[in-house]
Design a protein around this motif. Structure first.
Motif, short mmCIF file in Angstrom:
data_model
loop_
_atom_site.label_atom_id
_atom_site.label_comp_id
_atom_site.label_asym_id
_atom_site.label_seq_id
_atom_site.Cartn_x
_atom_site.Cartn_y
_atom_site.Cartn_z
N MET A 66 0.81 -1.21 0.00
CA MET A 66 0.00 0.00 0.00
C MET A 66 0.85 1.26 0.00
SD MET A 66 -3.00 -1.07 2.68
CE MET A 66 -3.57 0.63 2.76
N GLY A 67 2.10 1.14 0.39
CA GLY A 67 2.98 2.30 0.37
C GLY A 67 2.98 3.06 1.67
N LYS A 106 -6.56 -2.06 -1.83
CA LYS A 106 -5.69 -3.10 -2.39
C LYS A 106 -5.32 -2.86 -3.85
CE LYS A 106 -7.35 -6.81 0.65
NZ LYS A 106 -8.08 -8.11 0.69
N GLN A 107 -5.87 -1.82 -4.46
CA GLN A 107 -5.63 -1.57 -5.87
C GLN A 107 -4.35 -0.76 -6.05
OE1 GLN A 107 -7.74 -3.28 -7.76
NE2 GLN A 107 -8.78 -3.78 -5.82
N SER A 108 -3.39 -1.30 -6.79
CA SER A 108 -2.09 -0.66 -6.94
C SER A 108 -2.19 0.71 -7.59
CB SER A 108 -1.15 -1.56 -7.76
OG SER A 108 -1.70 -1.81 -9.05
N GLN A 109 -3.17 0.90 -8.48
CA GLN A 109 -3.29 2.19 -9.15
C GLN A 109 -3.79 3.29 -8.22
OE1 GLN A 109 -5.18 -0.52 -9.62
NE2 GLN A 109 -6.99 -0.09 -10.86
N ASP A 144 -2.58 3.41 -4.94
CA ASP A 144 -1.72 3.32 -3.76
C ASP A 144 -1.33 4.68 -3.20
OD1 ASP A 144 0.04 4.12 -5.71
OD2 ASP A 144 1.37 2.38 -5.56
#
Length: 340
Positions: A1-2, A33-36, A38
């Motif tokens: 998640m960063g 949970k979506q990388s785009q 984060d």
């Protein structure tokens, strides 16, 4: 998640009537949970969670959200952008808070407004034509058993709203002439509230065309007719989002009335039997100054209203494609090359 310090986009979610912030648990878990996304910090507002908080009036609830947003920002001053997602009554609560944030200079000095997303919200209130006993009973119940918020939703409240560059003062009508007062939803469709909403880069309305027992299509879509009454058997659904109705709009999803042209004759004919005809017309015309993206949904279930946020995994999982659609149409600061 960063790391938290890299999250520059604050996303505030506001629940609706008789609900709590926990209704967004699955929603937030999915989006986080979506990388785009984060760089996004998702937070469900909690100041209106206590018992009967949502009975106290959209103005009072909205003011609490306004204060909560400012407190959240104090703890996350790395955020440069802000978005709001409101479910049901939450859409109106968010709109009230947006007006206060607008005159407070929040969008100019703190966070730039990106997304306003409304999920089945009663933007034009909850009035029904008094042509049937059922509708009369619903109006009676809203007026007598849902406290201040109920009266506001059927436009039987009476307020004076004093607006200047520094604050908003709302008072119950007592000694002033009745003609100098208006229902809160009328105020909410103009002035600072309309200006604040116009400042958002993306404004989206999600509406259930049928089977939403809490919020009807027309008030959610800010429209006067349901175009699916005569064409229901001919509607087409998106292949990717099986509960989103497809159309020939630019993104291939139903975006009805995107040009926001309101036919005054249709409005006149639709509301002519309602004692609040002029007020309803005023609200609709005002709000349609916003270039909304409209998305229409259909669930063959009376759980439509809570399916759109997947309120409970075991009960509302049918609505996951709506979360995917919101994700795919969510304007994120990471994709903005510039912002004016």
């Amino acid at each position: 998640m960063g790391d938290k310090r890299y999250k520059n986009h604050l996303v505030i979610l506001q629940h609706g009537f008789h609900a709590t912030s926990q209704d967004f648990n699955i929603f937030i878990n999915y989006f986080s949970k979506q990388s785009q996304l984060d760089n996004c910090l998702f937070i469900a507002a909690k100041n209106n969670d206590y018992f009967l908080a949502t009975h106290e009036g959209i103005d009072k609830i909205g003011e609490r959200l306004f204060k909560e947003v400012k407190e959240i920002y104090k703890e996350n001053q790395q955020c440069e952008y802000i978005s709001f997602i409101g479910h049901s009554l939450g859409g109106l609560i968010v709109r009230y808070a947006i007006g206060l944030l607008y005159i407070d200079g929040f969008f100019e000095n703190c966070c730039k407004p990106i997304n306003f997303i409304s999920l089945t919200s009663p933007h034009v209130g909850s009035r029904r034509p008094t042509t049937t006993l059922y509708n009369k009973l619903l109006l009676f119940g809203a007026n007598n058993f849902l406290s201040i918020t109920g009266k506001q939703l059927i436009l039987t409240d009476s307020h004076i709203l004093i607006i200047n560059d520094e604050n908003v003062e709302e008072k119950e009508e007592k000694e002033k002439e009745e003609e100098n007062t208006l229902p809160l939803l009328v105020y909410l469709s103009e002035g600072i509230f309309l200006k604040g909403l116009k400042s958002f880069k993306n404004c989206s309305l999600y509406s259930n065309i049928y089977n939403d027992l809490q919020v009807s299509f027309c008030t959610s879509d800010i429209n006067v007719i349901n175009p699916y009454r005569l064409t229901f058997n001919n509607i087409k659904f998106s292949k990717k989002y099986r509960h989103i109705i497809e159309n020939n709009s630019e993104d291939n999803y139903n975006n009805s009335n995107n040009n926001n042209n309101i036919n005054n004759e249709i409005i006149e004919n639709h509301f002519k039997h309602d004692t609040h005809h002029e007020l309803l017309k005023r609200i609709i015309i005002n709000l349609n100054q916003i270039k909304f993206k409209r998305y229409h949904m259909y669930f063959n279930s009376i759980l439509s209203h809570t399916n759109v946020i997947v309120r409970r995994e075991w009960l509302n999982s049918e609505g996951y494609d709506i979360l995917i659609h919101i994700l795919d149409h969510f304007e994120n600061s990471k994709s903005l090359s510039s912002y004016n």
